[in-house]
Design a protein around this motif. Sequence first.
Motif, PDB file in Angstrom:
ATOM      1  N   ILE A  16       0.857  -0.965   0.043  1.00  0.00           N
ATOM      2  CA  ILE A  16      -0.026  -0.056   0.072  1.00  0.00           C
ATOM      3  C   ILE A  16       0.765   1.211   0.015  1.00  0.00           C
ATOM      4  CG2 ILE A  16      -1.686   1.146   1.477  1.00  0.00           C
ATOM      5  CD1 ILE A  16      -2.898  -1.319   2.150  1.00  0.00           C
ATOM      6  N   SER A  20       0.948   3.808  -2.829  1.00  0.00           N
ATOM      7  CA  SER A  20       0.607   5.243  -2.780  1.00  0.00           C
ATOM      8  C   SER A  20       1.839   6.350  -3.155  1.00  0.00           C
ATOM      9  CB  SER A  20       0.543   5.444  -1.348  1.00  0.00           C
ATOM     10  OG  SER A  20      -0.488   4.754  -0.783  1.00  0.00           O
ATOM     11  N   LEU A  68      -2.466  -0.548  -4.972  1.00  0.00           N
ATOM     12  CA  LEU A  68      -3.629  -0.433  -3.890  1.00  0.00           C
ATOM     13  C   LEU A  68      -4.639  -1.326  -3.822  1.00  0.00           C
ATOM     14  CD1 LEU A  68      -3.451   3.579  -4.147  1.00  0.00           C
ATOM     15  CD2 LEU A  68      -2.469   2.088  -2.115  1.00  0.00           C
TER      16      LEU A  68
END
Length: 140
Positions: A16, A20, A68
């Motif tokens: 994640i 990001s 993600l």
Amino acid sequence: MKNTVTTTTAQNTARIALGSMLVFAGVSHLTFARVDFQAQVPDWVPVSKDTTVLLSGVAEIALGAALLLAKNKKVVTGIVAAAFFAAVFPGNISQYKNHRNAFGLDTDEKRLIRLFFQPVLIGWALWSCGVFQQNKKQEA
């Protein structure tokens, strides 16, 4: 190749975070860091530096979003992310070789040190998406 693999909380957190960062980097390609990214485009690329930066920005946003949202396709997504990091590595070499300042990399020493972080990104993508676990399962 089976695409589903169970990953740990640490791996999911790392995936994640990487996703990001890629979305942020992609947006920066399209906006405030556009000129800096042009410094990394090798002269031999047959498309204008600006077009290359814009296209790679869109690719980074898409790849970041895939990381993600990856659930059942983590392994494939990790491999694609690692391949992307390998594919853009010539840009980092070009920045070093051509002594181009960007992103605070204003000395050859800083640009050289930067080169050693690309393998880290490749490993990060593979590990966080469970690619190494997938390979162990196939060997068993």
